[in-house]
Design a protein around this motif. Structure first.
Motif, PDB file in Angstrom:
ATOM      1  N   MET A   1      24.944  47.765  29.695  1.00 55.61           N
ATOM      2  CA  MET A   1      25.287  49.146  29.388  1.00 55.61           C
ATOM      3  C   MET A   1      26.222  49.701  30.454  1.00 55.61           C
ATOM      4  SD  MET A   1      22.759  52.482  28.952  1.00 55.61           S
ATOM      5  CE  MET A   1      22.163  51.922  27.363  1.00 55.61           C
ATOM      6  N   GLU A   2      27.330  50.308  30.004  1.00 56.47           N
ATOM      7  CA  GLU A   2      28.298  50.868  30.934  1.00 56.47           C
ATOM      8  C   GLU A   2      27.721  52.093  31.642  1.00 56.47           C
ATOM      9  OE1 GLU A   2      31.827  51.740  28.817  1.00 56.47           O
ATOM     10  OE2 GLU A   2      32.305  49.635  28.384  1.00 56.47           O
ATOM     11  N   LEU A   3      28.207  52.341  32.859  1.00 60.73           N
ATOM     12  CA  LEU A   3      27.703  53.451  33.658  1.00 60.73           C
ATOM     13  C   LEU A   3      27.924  54.788  32.961  1.00 60.73           C
ATOM     14  CD1 LEU A   3      26.490  54.560  36.242  1.00 60.73           C
ATOM     15  CD2 LEU A   3      28.789  54.530  37.267  1.00 60.73           C
ATOM     16  N   SER A   4      29.102  54.983  32.368  1.00 54.50           N
ATOM     17  CA  SER A   4      29.399  56.250  31.692  1.00 54.50           C
ATOM     18  C   SER A   4      28.444  56.483  30.517  1.00 54.50           C
ATOM     19  CB  SER A   4      30.849  56.252  31.194  1.00 54.50           C
ATOM     20  OG  SER A   4      31.084  55.163  30.302  1.00 54.50           O
ATOM     21  N   THR A   5      28.116  55.416  29.812  1.00 52.83           N
ATOM     22  CA  THR A   5      27.179  55.513  28.688  1.00 52.83           C
ATOM     23  C   THR A   5      25.789  55.873  29.191  1.00 52.83           C
ATOM     24  OG1 THR A   5      28.431  53.862  27.439  1.00 52.83           O
ATOM     25  CG2 THR A   5      26.164  54.292  26.735  1.00 52.83           C
ATOM     26  N   TRP A   6      25.388  55.208  30.285  1.00 54.96           N
ATOM     27  CA  TRP A   6      24.062  55.480  30.846  1.00 54.96           C
ATOM     28  C   TRP A   6      23.967  56.913  31.350  1.00 54.96           C
ATOM     29  CZ3 TRP A   6      22.346  57.015  35.661  1.00 54.96           C
ATOM     30  CH2 TRP A   6      20.953  56.987  35.832  1.00 54.96           C
ATOM     31  N   LEU A   7      25.023  57.415  31.988  1.00 57.56           N
ATOM     32  CA  LEU A   7      25.018  58.784  32.492  1.00 57.56           C
ATOM     33  C   LEU A   7      24.882  59.792  31.350  1.00 57.56           C
ATOM     34  CD1 LEU A   7      27.781  58.620  35.265  1.00 57.56           C
ATOM     35  CD2 LEU A   7      25.304  58.860  35.591  1.00 57.56           C
ATOM     36  N   SER A   8      25.528  59.518  30.238  1.00 59.27           N
ATOM     37  CA  SER A   8      25.407  60.399  29.079  1.00 59.27           C
ATOM     38  C   SER A   8      23.971  60.389  28.556  1.00 59.27           C
ATOM     39  CB  SER A   8      26.360  59.948  27.964  1.00 59.27           C
ATOM     40  OG  SER A   8      27.705  60.024  28.387  1.00 59.27           O
TER      41      SER A   8
ATOM     42  N   GLU B   1      23.534  45.540  16.166  1.00 60.72           N
ATOM     43  CA  GLU B   1      23.906  44.124  16.140  1.00 60.72           C
ATOM     44  C   GLU B   1      24.224  43.589  17.531  1.00 60.72           C
ATOM     45  OE1 GLU B   1      27.108  43.734  13.426  1.00 60.72           O
ATOM     46  OE2 GLU B   1      25.912  44.254  11.642  1.00 60.72           O
ATOM     47  N   LYS B   2      24.418  44.503  18.494  1.00 62.48           N
ATOM     48  CA  LYS B   2      24.764  44.070  19.842  1.00 62.48           C
ATOM     49  C   LYS B   2      23.701  44.453  20.870  1.00 62.48           C
ATOM     50  CE  LYS B   2      29.748  44.458  18.960  1.00 62.48           C
ATOM     51  NZ  LYS B   2      31.020  45.091  19.398  1.00 62.48           N
ATOM     52  N   LEU B   3      22.612  45.011  20.407  1.00 63.23           N
ATOM     53  CA  LEU B   3      21.558  45.447  21.323  1.00 63.23           C
ATOM     54  C   LEU B   3      20.910  44.245  21.993  1.00 63.23           C
ATOM     55  CD1 LEU B   3      19.771  47.719  22.460  1.00 63.23           C
ATOM     56  CD2 LEU B   3      18.245  47.364  20.502  1.00 63.23           C
ATOM     57  N   THR B   4      20.870  44.283  23.320  1.00 60.40           N
ATOM     58  CA  THR B   4      20.252  43.195  24.076  1.00 60.40           C
ATOM     59  C   THR B   4      18.926  43.668  24.678  1.00 60.40           C
ATOM     60  OG1 THR B   4      21.347  43.798  26.152  1.00 60.40           O
ATOM     61  CG2 THR B   4      22.532  42.303  24.666  1.00 60.40           C
ATOM     62  N   PHE B   5      18.112  42.734  25.061  1.00 61.09           N
ATOM     63  CA  PHE B   5      16.833  43.070  25.690  1.00 61.09           C
ATOM     64  C   PHE B   5      17.071  43.860  26.974  1.00 61.09           C
ATOM     65  CE2 PHE B   5      13.469  42.043  28.767  1.00 61.09           C
ATOM     66  CZ  PHE B   5      12.362  42.505  28.064  1.00 61.09           C
ATOM     67  N   TYR B   6      18.089  43.494  27.727  1.00 56.33           N
ATOM     68  CA  TYR B   6      18.427  44.167  28.976  1.00 56.33           C
ATOM     69  C   TYR B   6      18.774  45.631  28.731  1.00 56.33           C
ATOM     70  CZ  TYR B   6      21.121  45.347  33.187  1.00 56.33           C
ATOM     71  OH  TYR B   6      21.608  45.969  34.312  1.00 56.33           O
ATOM     72  N   SER B   7      19.587  45.904  27.712  1.00 54.35           N
ATOM     73  CA  SER B   7      19.972  47.282  27.398  1.00 54.35           C
ATOM     74  C   SER B   7      18.769  48.094  26.936  1.00 54.35           C
ATOM     75  CB  SER B   7      21.053  47.289  26.308  1.00 54.35           C
ATOM     76  OG  SER B   7      22.231  46.655  26.758  1.00 54.35           O
ATOM     77  N   ALA B   8      17.910  47.472  26.134  1.00 54.33           N
ATOM     78  CA  ALA B   8      16.724  48.159  25.633  1.00 54.33           C
ATOM     79  C   ALA B   8      15.798  48.548  26.780  1.00 54.33           C
ATOM     80  CB  ALA B   8      15.986  47.264  24.635  1.00 54.33           C
ATOM     81  N   VAL B   9      15.627  47.653  27.743  1.00 58.74           N
ATOM     82  CA  VAL B   9      14.774  47.936  28.895  1.00 58.74           C
ATOM     83  C   VAL B   9      15.344  49.096  29.707  1.00 58.74           C
ATOM     84  CG1 VAL B   9      13.957  47.039  31.108  1.00 58.74           C
ATOM     85  CG2 VAL B   9      13.807  45.620  29.067  1.00 58.74           C
ATOM     86  N   ILE B  10      16.651  49.092  29.923  1.00 60.88           N
ATOM     87  CA  ILE B  10      17.295  50.158  30.694  1.00 60.88           C
ATOM     88  C   ILE B  10      17.106  51.503  30.005  1.00 60.88           C
ATOM     89  CG2 ILE B  10      19.513  51.115  31.399  1.00 60.88           C
ATOM     90  CD1 ILE B  10      20.439  48.333  32.059  1.00 60.88           C
ATOM     91  N   MET B  11      17.292  51.540  28.699  1.00 60.29           N
ATOM     92  CA  MET B  11      17.174  52.794  27.954  1.00 60.29           C
ATOM     93  C   MET B  11      15.753  53.343  28.007  1.00 60.29           C
ATOM     94  SD  MET B  11      19.568  51.736  24.713  1.00 60.29           S
ATOM     95  CE  MET B  11      19.444  53.290  23.865  1.00 60.29           C
ATOM     96  N   CYS B  12      14.786  52.481  27.771  1.00 56.71           N
ATOM     97  CA  CYS B  12      13.385  52.930  27.779  1.00 56.71           C
ATOM     98  C   CYS B  12      12.934  53.318  29.184  1.00 56.71           C
ATOM     99  CB  CYS B  12      12.484  51.836  27.215  1.00 56.71           C
ATOM    100  SG  CYS B  12      12.765  51.503  25.460  1.00 56.71           S
ATOM    101  N   ALA B  13      13.380  52.554  30.188  1.00 56.02           N
ATOM    102  CA  ALA B  13      13.027  52.865  31.571  1.00 56.02           C
ATOM    103  C   ALA B  13      13.651  54.191  31.993  1.00 56.02           C
ATOM    104  CB  ALA B  13      13.491  51.748  32.497  1.00 56.02           C
TER     105      ALA B  13
END
Length: 207
Positions: free
Chosen positions: A1-8, A141-153
């Motif tokens: 996940m890109e930093l700008s996306t995470w900040l949003s 279709e592009k969701l990864t386990f890593y991105s899911a963990v970051i979002m939930c965390a």
């Protein structure tokens, strides 16, 4: 996940956590009636409940709730009943300005954890909120386990940190402004707030 996306994502989560509601009332109640530690315990358990809904939303629970309105309504009414129960419990309590050591035995950390988690778990609107939120930041279709963990965390940590600060602020305000001597009035006011929140939930659901 890109930093700008995470900040949003983080910004929206912060604004959501800061919005007043039943969760704020629960944390404030435990912080004022007992201690900052009780409020922090409620905050952590609430964050876990919110994080759980974030995980379940990614797993499709929000879609399940949408397709089965009765399930959604059952959880909503359950939340209203719990809010009303807390309000009645507070209004019928015999608090009269007790100190922290005494209050621990009357409203212990387990109760704080239970209230914090329950007020989140009995709010199925969180699942709908996270489904709408996450859909703006992920491609299924592009969701990864890593991105899911970051979002939930992100959801869990931000929610917990916000209410952590609320807990500490309320506990300090109690000491600075001698709110212990006004405990009876504060408890009754909070009890009424919980009953009004329960009423709002019911009215909103059936209006």
């Amino acid at each position: 996940m890109e930093l700008s996306t995470w900040l949003s994502l983080a910004t929206i989560c912060i604004l959501g956590a800061m919005s007043p509601g039943p969760s704020l009332a629960v944390v404030m109640r435990h912080s004022l009636h007992n201690s900052a530690l009780h409020g922090i315990v409620a905050s952590v358990s609430h964050g876990m409940g919110v994080g759980l809904y974030a995980v379940l939303s990614l797993l499709g629970l929000a879609g399940l709730i949408t397709h089965y309105p009765l399930l959604f309504q059952t959880l909503v009414i359950g939340g209203a009943i719990y809010l009303a129960y807390m309000g009645i419990k507070i209004l019928t309590s015999t608090s009269s300005g007790i100190n922290v050591q005494q209050s621990v035995s009357q409203d212990n950390l387990r109760q704080a954890a239970q209230d914090g988690f329950a007020i989140a778990f009995l709010n199925p609107k969180l699942a709908i909120f996270f489904l709408a939120l996450f859909s703006q930041f992920i491609d299924p279709e592009k969701l990864t386990f890593y991105s899911a963990v970051i979002m939930c965390a992100t959801v869990l940590v931000i929610d917990t940190i916000w209410y952590f600060f609320v807990s500490v602020a309320m506990a300090k305000a109690k000491q600075r402004f001698d709110l212990v001597s006004k405990q009876r009035f504060i408890d009754k006011a909070l009890g009424i707030v919980f009953l009004l929140l329960a009423l709002r939930v019911v009215v909103t659901q059936f209006s």
